[in-house]
Each structure stands twice: as structure tokens, then as C-alpha cells.
Design a protein around this motif. Structure first.
Motif, PDB file in Angstrom:
ATOM      1  N   GLN A 160      37.434  96.724  -5.440  1.00 44.38           N
ATOM      2  CA  GLN A 160      36.225  95.919  -5.629  1.00 44.38           C
ATOM      3  C   GLN A 160      36.317  94.557  -4.942  1.00 44.38           C
ATOM      4  OE1 GLN A 160      36.256  96.634 -10.033  1.00 44.38           O
ATOM      5  NE2 GLN A 160      34.031  96.780  -9.716  1.00 44.38           N
ATOM      6  N   VAL A 161      37.494  94.203  -4.458  1.00 38.88           N
ATOM      7  CA  VAL A 161      37.683  92.900  -3.817  1.00 38.88           C
ATOM      8  C   VAL A 161      38.068  93.126  -2.356  1.00 38.88           C
ATOM      9  CG1 VAL A 161      38.811  90.660  -3.975  1.00 38.88           C
ATOM     10  CG2 VAL A 161      38.588  92.063  -6.025  1.00 38.88           C
ATOM     11  N   PRO A 162      37.082  93.172  -1.453  1.00 36.17           N
ATOM     12  CA  PRO A 162      37.404  93.360  -0.039  1.00 36.17           C
ATOM     13  C   PRO A 162      38.244  92.193   0.486  1.00 36.17           C
ATOM     14  CG  PRO A 162      35.054  93.639  -0.440  1.00 36.17           C
ATOM     15  CD  PRO A 162      35.655  93.067  -1.690  1.00 36.17           C
ATOM     16  N   GLU A 163      39.067  92.465   1.491  1.00 39.39           N
ATOM     17  CA  GLU A 163      39.903  91.412   2.062  1.00 39.39           C
ATOM     18  C   GLU A 163      39.029  90.266   2.570  1.00 39.39           C
ATOM     19  OE1 GLU A 163      43.456  90.780   5.295  1.00 39.39           O
ATOM     20  OE2 GLU A 163      43.066  92.771   4.496  1.00 39.39           O
ATOM     21  N   ASP A 164      39.470  89.051   2.280  1.00 39.95           N
ATOM     22  CA  ASP A 164      38.779  87.815   2.682  1.00 39.95           C
ATOM     23  C   ASP A 164      37.389  87.686   2.072  1.00 39.95           C
ATOM     24  OD1 ASP A 164      40.972  86.951   4.190  1.00 39.95           O
ATOM     25  OD2 ASP A 164      40.308  88.098   5.922  1.00 39.95           O
ATOM     26  N   GLU A 165      37.216  88.252   0.886  1.00 42.43           N
ATOM     27  CA  GLU A 165      35.952  88.115   0.156  1.00 42.43           C
ATOM     28  C   GLU A 165      36.244  87.887  -1.319  1.00 42.43           C
ATOM     29  OE1 GLU A 165      32.850  90.938   0.808  1.00 42.43           O
ATOM     30  OE2 GLU A 165      33.418  91.235   2.900  1.00 42.43           O
ATOM     31  N   GLY A 166      35.194  87.549  -2.054  1.00 39.29           N
ATOM     32  CA  GLY A 166      35.326  87.311  -3.472  1.00 39.29           C
ATOM     33  C   GLY A 166      34.581  88.340  -4.303  1.00 39.29           C
ATOM     34  N   TYR A 187      32.615  81.266   1.561  1.00 32.45           N
ATOM     35  CA  TYR A 187      33.296  81.645   2.800  1.00 32.45           C
ATOM     36  C   TYR A 187      34.782  81.378   2.651  1.00 32.45           C
ATOM     37  CZ  TYR A 187      28.448  80.874   4.118  1.00 32.45           C
ATOM     38  OH  TYR A 187      27.084  80.892   4.161  1.00 32.45           O
ATOM     39  N   LEU A 188      35.614  82.338   3.072  1.00 31.55           N
ATOM     40  CA  LEU A 188      37.060  82.174   2.977  1.00 31.55           C
ATOM     41  C   LEU A 188      37.645  81.837   4.341  1.00 31.55           C
ATOM     42  CD1 LEU A 188      38.436  84.968   0.629  1.00 31.55           C
ATOM     43  CD2 LEU A 188      38.089  82.573   0.156  1.00 31.55           C
ATOM     44  N   ASP A 189      38.624  80.929   4.310  1.00 33.18           N
ATOM     45  CA  ASP A 189      39.426  80.602   5.484  1.00 33.18           C
ATOM     46  C   ASP A 189      40.856  80.515   4.977  1.00 33.18           C
ATOM     47  OD1 ASP A 189      40.484  79.778   7.869  1.00 33.18           O
ATOM     48  OD2 ASP A 189      39.617  77.769   7.815  1.00 33.18           O
ATOM     49  N   GLY A 190      41.584  81.626   5.071  1.00 36.97           N
ATOM     50  CA  GLY A 190      42.914  81.676   4.467  1.00 36.97           C
ATOM     51  C   GLY A 190      42.772  81.578   2.962  1.00 36.97           C
ATOM     52  N   ALA A 237      44.750  88.621   2.427  1.00 35.70           N
ATOM     53  CA  ALA A 237      45.823  89.518   2.860  1.00 35.70           C
ATOM     54  C   ALA A 237      46.230  90.371   1.660  1.00 35.70           C
ATOM     55  CB  ALA A 237      46.971  88.740   3.465  1.00 35.70           C
ATOM     56  N   ASP A 238      47.473  90.290   1.223  1.00 34.28           N
ATOM     57  CA  ASP A 238      47.928  91.101   0.090  1.00 34.28           C
ATOM     58  C   ASP A 238      48.021  90.306  -1.201  1.00 34.28           C
ATOM     59  OD1 ASP A 238      48.146  93.435   1.559  1.00 34.28           O
ATOM     60  OD2 ASP A 238      50.178  92.950   2.230  1.00 34.28           O
ATOM     61  N   GLU A 239      47.420  89.123  -1.246  1.00 42.30           N
ATOM     62  CA  GLU A 239      47.468  88.287  -2.442  1.00 42.30           C
ATOM     63  C   GLU A 239      46.091  88.226  -3.096  1.00 42.30           C
ATOM     64  OE1 GLU A 239      50.113  84.628  -2.495  1.00 42.30           O
ATOM     65  OE2 GLU A 239      49.535  84.764  -0.384  1.00 42.30           O
ATOM     66  N   PHE A 240      46.105  88.074  -4.415  1.00 42.61           N
ATOM     67  CA  PHE A 240      44.867  87.938  -5.178  1.00 42.61           C
ATOM     68  C   PHE A 240      44.903  86.618  -5.935  1.00 42.61           C
ATOM     69  CE2 PHE A 240      45.360  92.420  -4.460  1.00 42.61           C
ATOM     70  CZ  PHE A 240      44.083  92.822  -4.123  1.00 42.61           C
ATOM     71  N   PHE A 241      43.776  85.916  -5.948  1.00 39.98           N
ATOM     72  CA  PHE A 241      43.647  84.631  -6.626  1.00 39.98           C
ATOM     73  C   PHE A 241      42.426  84.677  -7.532  1.00 39.98           C
ATOM     74  CE2 PHE A 241      45.533  83.880  -2.473  1.00 39.98           C
ATOM     75  CZ  PHE A 241      46.683  83.189  -2.812  1.00 39.98           C
ATOM     76  N   ALA A 242      42.505  83.986  -8.663  1.00 40.19           N
ATOM     77  CA  ALA A 242      41.366  83.899  -9.580  1.00 40.19           C
ATOM     78  C   ALA A 242      41.111  82.429  -9.891  1.00 40.19           C
ATOM     79  CB  ALA A 242      41.641  84.671 -10.862  1.00 40.19           C
ATOM     80  N   VAL A 243      39.848  82.040  -9.763  1.00 36.21           N
ATOM     81  CA  VAL A 243      39.431  80.658 -10.034  1.00 36.21           C
ATOM     82  C   VAL A 243      38.107  80.695 -10.781  1.00 36.21           C
ATOM     83  CG1 VAL A 243      40.594  79.707  -7.979  1.00 36.21           C
ATOM     84  CG2 VAL A 243      38.193  80.412  -7.833  1.00 36.21           C
ATOM     85  N   GLY A 244      37.733  79.555 -11.357  1.00 33.47           N
ATOM     86  CA  GLY A 244      36.406  79.446 -11.928  1.00 33.47           C
ATOM     87  C   GLY A 244      35.383  79.730 -10.847  1.00 33.47           C
ATOM     88  N   ASP A 245      34.405  80.568 -11.134  1.00 32.87           N
ATOM     89  CA  ASP A 245      33.449  81.000 -10.108  1.00 32.87           C
ATOM     90  C   ASP A 245      32.420  79.941  -9.754  1.00 32.87           C
ATOM     91  OD1 ASP A 245      32.113  82.971  -8.394  1.00 32.87           O
ATOM     92  OD2 ASP A 245      30.544  82.942  -9.914  1.00 32.87           O
ATOM     93  N   PHE A 279      39.599  86.573  -5.557  1.00 30.91           N
ATOM     94  CA  PHE A 279      39.604  86.625  -4.099  1.00 30.91           C
ATOM     95  C   PHE A 279      40.831  87.370  -3.602  1.00 30.91           C
ATOM     96  CE2 PHE A 279      37.129  82.908  -5.170  1.00 30.91           C
ATOM     97  CZ  PHE A 279      36.044  83.008  -4.319  1.00 30.91           C
ATOM     98  N   ARG A 280      40.661  88.034  -2.470  1.00 29.81           N
ATOM     99  CA  ARG A 280      41.759  88.744  -1.826  1.00 29.81           C
ATOM    100  C   ARG A 280      42.019  88.090  -0.482  1.00 29.81           C
ATOM    101  NH1 ARG A 280      41.676  95.186  -1.044  1.00 29.81           N
ATOM    102  NH2 ARG A 280      43.920  95.475  -0.837  1.00 29.81           N
TER     103      ARG A 280
END
Length: 107
Positions: A11-17, A53-56, A32-40, A29-30
Motif C-alpha cells: 500500500q506504500v509505493p516507493e517514494d510516496e506516502g 512530494y518526497l526527496d529522499g 528505498a527499503d525504509e519506512f517512516f511514520a509521521v503525523g500526517d 512513507f517508503r
């Protein structure tokens, strides 16, 4: 803290939220191979960062271009001045879990 099932890896495409419909909402967010969670919600003006938009490991709010570090929640560019809440993410197979604060009756 309480681990909740947030979503699946798919459900989390690479470089998307992906917006998790919790209260308050969380974005996963994904990168590369890492996942991060933040307040939306952007801390400058209420807008979903899952649509950003993601940049790294940096997310930019599409509304006014505030930028935040996904690793720390730190504000990297105004107009935001308040950092994001960050949450630990755990992967179990194809499932992602986020560690969120326990709710009390007065929230």
C-alpha cells in the motif's frame, strides 16, 4: 505506546506516502527499503503530507512548500516552524505496524 497495524508494504509505493486513518492521522512513507511514520497533517496549515512530494527522506507539503525530515520530524523549510510527530515503524512480513501513544478518555 501501542503497536497498530498501519497498512501493508504494497500500500506504500516507493517514494510516496500512505495516509493511515487514525486520530490524529499518520502518514507512512517508503524511501528505498525504509519506512517512516509521521503525523500526517502539516504543522503550518492543515494539509495531508501523505499527498506531499518526497526527496529522499524529506517530505514537502504541496500547499505552501514547508519541508520536513521524515527521520526526525524536524522542519527544514518554512513556513512551518513546528516539527512533526514521528512514530517507530515495525515490519512483519508484508505488514507495517506503527507505535502510537495510547489514547485516554479525555482526548
Amino acid at each position: 505506546m501501542t503497536w497498530i497495524h498501519a497498512c501493508t508494504v504494497q500500500q506504500v509505493p516507493e517514494d510516496e506516502g500512505f495516509r493511515v486513518p487514525t486520530t490524529p492521522p499518520i502518514a507512512v512513507f517508503r524511501v528505498a527499503d525504509e519506512f517512516f511514520a509521521v503525523g500526517d497533517t502539516c504543522t503550518h496549515d492543515e494539509f495531508s503530507l501523505a499527498e506531499g512530494y518526497l526527496d529522499g527522506d524529506v517530505v514537502e507539503c504541496p500547499l505552501h512548500m514547508a519541508r520536513f525530515c521524515l527521520r526526525t520530524g524536524k522542519v527544514l523549510a518554512p513556513p512551518a516552524i513546528i516539527p512533526l510527530e514521528t512514530y517507530p515503524v515495525r515490519r512483519d512480513g508484508d505488514d507495517l505496524f506503527v507505535d502510537v501513544p495510547e489514547r485516554t478518555d479525555d482526548r
